[in-house]
Design a protein around this motif. Sequence first.
Motif, PDB file in Angstrom:
ATOM      1  N   TRP A  24      51.779 -13.203  17.275  1.00  0.00           N
ATOM      2  CA  TRP A  24      52.019 -13.146  15.813  1.00  0.00           C
ATOM      3  C   TRP A  24      50.927 -14.339  15.286  1.00  0.00           C
ATOM      4  O   TRP A  24      50.231 -13.991  14.253  1.00  0.00           O
ATOM      5  CB  TRP A  24      53.291 -13.684  15.398  1.00  0.00           C
ATOM      6  CG  TRP A  24      53.609 -13.993  14.173  1.00  0.00           C
ATOM      7  CD1 TRP A  24      53.832 -12.932  13.004  1.00  0.00           C
ATOM      8  CD2 TRP A  24      53.256 -15.026  13.285  1.00  0.00           C
ATOM      9  NE1 TRP A  24      53.646 -13.478  11.753  1.00  0.00           N
ATOM     10  CE2 TRP A  24      53.678 -14.694  11.918  1.00  0.00           C
ATOM     11  CE3 TRP A  24      53.081 -16.317  13.563  1.00  0.00           C
ATOM     12  CZ2 TRP A  24      53.685 -15.635  10.697  1.00  0.00           C
ATOM     13  CZ3 TRP A  24      53.115 -17.205  12.449  1.00  0.00           C
ATOM     14  CH2 TRP A  24      53.283 -17.090  11.228  1.00  0.00           C
ATOM     15  N   VAL A  25      50.595 -15.415  16.064  1.00  0.00           N
ATOM     16  CA  VAL A  25      49.884 -16.173  15.489  1.00  0.00           C
ATOM     17  C   VAL A  25      48.157 -15.764  15.559  1.00  0.00           C
ATOM     18  O   VAL A  25      47.556 -16.026  14.908  1.00  0.00           O
ATOM     19  CB  VAL A  25      49.865 -17.758  16.524  1.00  0.00           C
ATOM     20  CG1 VAL A  25      48.696 -18.553  16.182  1.00  0.00           C
ATOM     21  CG2 VAL A  25      51.000 -18.371  15.877  1.00  0.00           C
ATOM     22  N   GLY A  26      48.162 -15.069  16.729  1.00  0.00           N
ATOM     23  CA  GLY A  26      46.775 -14.312  16.917  1.00  0.00           C
ATOM     24  C   GLY A  26      46.340 -13.419  15.938  1.00  0.00           C
ATOM     25  O   GLY A  26      45.318 -13.309  15.453  1.00  0.00           O
ATOM     26  N   LEU A  33      43.542 -11.884  10.942  1.00  0.00           N
ATOM     27  CA  LEU A  33      43.567 -11.223   9.959  1.00  0.00           C
ATOM     28  C   LEU A  33      43.107 -12.296   8.890  1.00  0.00           C
ATOM     29  O   LEU A  33      42.219 -11.904   7.810  1.00  0.00           O
ATOM     30  CB  LEU A  33      44.879 -10.749   9.269  1.00  0.00           C
ATOM     31  CG  LEU A  33      45.561  -9.464  10.071  1.00  0.00           C
ATOM     32  CD1 LEU A  33      46.893  -9.424   9.697  1.00  0.00           C
ATOM     33  CD2 LEU A  33      44.853  -8.219   9.763  1.00  0.00           C
ATOM     34  N   GLY A  34      43.238 -13.530   8.925  1.00  0.00           N
ATOM     35  CA  GLY A  34      42.686 -14.489   8.125  1.00  0.00           C
ATOM     36  C   GLY A  34      41.185 -14.683   8.235  1.00  0.00           C
ATOM     37  O   GLY A  34      40.320 -14.701   7.062  1.00  0.00           O
ATOM     38  N   ALA A  35      40.685 -14.645   9.352  1.00  0.00           N
ATOM     39  CA  ALA A  35      39.305 -14.703   9.472  1.00  0.00           C
ATOM     40  C   ALA A  35      38.385 -13.496   8.829  1.00  0.00           C
ATOM     41  O   ALA A  35      37.461 -13.310   8.313  1.00  0.00           O
ATOM     42  CB  ALA A  35      39.051 -14.527  11.047  1.00  0.00           C
ATOM     43  N   ARG A  36      39.155 -12.144   9.195  1.00  0.00           N
ATOM     44  CA  ARG A  36      38.657 -11.052   8.420  1.00  0.00           C
ATOM     45  C   ARG A  36      38.633 -10.844   7.062  1.00  0.00           C
ATOM     46  O   ARG A  36      37.587 -10.600   6.280  1.00  0.00           O
ATOM     47  CB  ARG A  36      39.534  -9.741   9.073  1.00  0.00           C
ATOM     48  CG  ARG A  36      38.686  -8.355   8.820  1.00  0.00           C
ATOM     49  CD  ARG A  36      39.532  -7.369   9.360  1.00  0.00           C
ATOM     50  NE  ARG A  36      40.470  -6.820   8.483  1.00  0.00           N
ATOM     51  CZ  ARG A  36      41.412  -5.916   8.807  1.00  0.00           C
ATOM     52  NH1 ARG A  36      41.359  -5.016  10.034  1.00  0.00           N
ATOM     53  NH2 ARG A  36      42.330  -5.662   7.794  1.00  0.00           N
ATOM     54  N   ALA A  37      39.710 -11.503   6.433  1.00  0.00           N
ATOM     55  CA  ALA A  37      39.742 -11.544   4.866  1.00  0.00           C
ATOM     56  C   ALA A  37      38.667 -12.622   4.566  1.00  0.00           C
ATOM     57  O   ALA A  37      38.166 -12.248   3.319  1.00  0.00           O
ATOM     58  CB  ALA A  37      41.183 -11.940   4.654  1.00  0.00           C
ATOM     59  N   LYS A  38      38.402 -13.627   5.176  1.00  0.00           N
ATOM     60  CA  LYS A  38      37.618 -14.704   4.771  1.00  0.00           C
ATOM     61  C   LYS A  38      36.132 -14.248   4.870  1.00  0.00           C
ATOM     62  O   LYS A  38      35.342 -14.406   4.062  1.00  0.00           O
ATOM     63  CB  LYS A  38      37.574 -15.947   5.673  1.00  0.00           C
ATOM     64  CG  LYS A  38      36.783 -17.033   5.422  1.00  0.00           C
ATOM     65  CD  LYS A  38      36.816 -18.379   6.149  1.00  0.00           C
ATOM     66  CE  LYS A  38      35.845 -19.348   5.707  1.00  0.00           C
ATOM     67  NZ  LYS A  38      36.098 -20.622   6.445  1.00  0.00           N
ATOM     68  N   ARG A  39      35.779 -13.220   6.070  1.00  0.00           N
ATOM     69  CA  ARG A  39      34.623 -12.949   6.098  1.00  0.00           C
ATOM     70  C   ARG A  39      34.284 -11.735   4.954  1.00  0.00           C
ATOM     71  O   ARG A  39      33.132 -11.723   4.452  1.00  0.00           O
ATOM     72  CB  ARG A  39      34.547 -11.823   7.474  1.00  0.00           C
ATOM     73  CG  ARG A  39      32.962 -11.553   7.621  1.00  0.00           C
ATOM     74  CD  ARG A  39      33.082 -10.895   9.209  1.00  0.00           C
ATOM     75  NE  ARG A  39      34.225 -11.135   9.993  1.00  0.00           N
ATOM     76  CZ  ARG A  39      34.791 -10.054  10.760  1.00  0.00           C
ATOM     77  NH1 ARG A  39      33.900  -8.951  10.934  1.00  0.00           N
ATOM     78  NH2 ARG A  39      35.892 -10.043  11.371  1.00  0.00           N
ATOM     79  N   ARG A  40      35.277 -11.062   4.631  1.00  0.00           N
ATOM     80  CA  ARG A  40      34.953 -10.017   3.473  1.00  0.00           C
ATOM     81  C   ARG A  40      34.773 -10.657   2.010  1.00  0.00           C
ATOM     82  O   ARG A  40      34.028 -10.243   1.364  1.00  0.00           O
ATOM     83  CB  ARG A  40      36.365  -9.257   3.465  1.00  0.00           C
ATOM     84  CG  ARG A  40      36.296  -8.169   4.458  1.00  0.00           C
ATOM     85  CD  ARG A  40      37.309  -7.056   4.214  1.00  0.00           C
ATOM     86  NE  ARG A  40      37.349  -6.067   5.044  1.00  0.00           N
ATOM     87  CZ  ARG A  40      38.252  -5.214   5.456  1.00  0.00           C
ATOM     88  NH1 ARG A  40      39.585  -5.130   4.609  1.00  0.00           N
ATOM     89  NH2 ARG A  40      38.341  -4.235   6.311  1.00  0.00           N
ATOM     90  N   ARG A  41      35.485 -11.895   1.973  1.00  0.00           N
ATOM     91  CA  ARG A  41      35.179 -12.589   0.823  1.00  0.00           C
ATOM     92  C   ARG A  41      33.882 -13.211   0.692  1.00  0.00           C
ATOM     93  O   ARG A  41      33.325 -13.508  -0.465  1.00  0.00           O
ATOM     94  CB  ARG A  41      36.339 -13.578   0.577  1.00  0.00           C
ATOM     95  CG  ARG A  41      37.657 -13.438  -0.051  1.00  0.00           C
ATOM     96  CD  ARG A  41      38.443 -14.961  -0.264  1.00  0.00           C
ATOM     97  NE  ARG A  41      38.389 -15.569   0.801  1.00  0.00           N
ATOM     98  CZ  ARG A  41      39.567 -15.783   1.611  1.00  0.00           C
ATOM     99  NH1 ARG A  41      40.569 -15.026   1.512  1.00  0.00           N
ATOM    100  NH2 ARG A  41      39.612 -16.689   2.750  1.00  0.00           N
TER     101      ARG A  41
END
Length: 141
Positions: free
Chosen positions: A105-107, A112-120
């Motif tokens: 779950w943490v992984g 998902l957090g890193a992917r969303a930040k990269r897209r922003r």
Amino acid sequence: MMLALILAAALSDAPLQDAALEARAQMLMREIRCVSCENEPISQSASEIAGDMRHLVRSQIQDGASDEQVRSWFAERYGEFVLFRPKASGGGAFLWTFPFVLLAWVGGALFLGARAKRRRNLKPLKADASTHETNDHENDI
């Protein structure tokens, strides 16, 4: 009288005569948690109850009990907590799987957090001025 008490205490924690049986007893004593000491096996605990538990392990092995029967006896008497390796069924299954589920779950959340930040952080590409100039010249021809 005092000598008899000292001898009884010393004999209660005496190793078994058969080396193979004593090895089994020692292995089991490392798998069973002392109920008065926190996270310490009965093989290392100096508490009085740990000495009694060691004596029980040795006497059960001497009487022909299997390793699983000894573990089951302690688990029935003190609960699954007394075993350092609880059974992988019922509540024990939860104890075995929870760390892996939490890790997954943490992984996943980090991914998902890193992917969303990269897209922003991605900005649309702007056309270079040199590209516009060559396109303008091509239109003149």
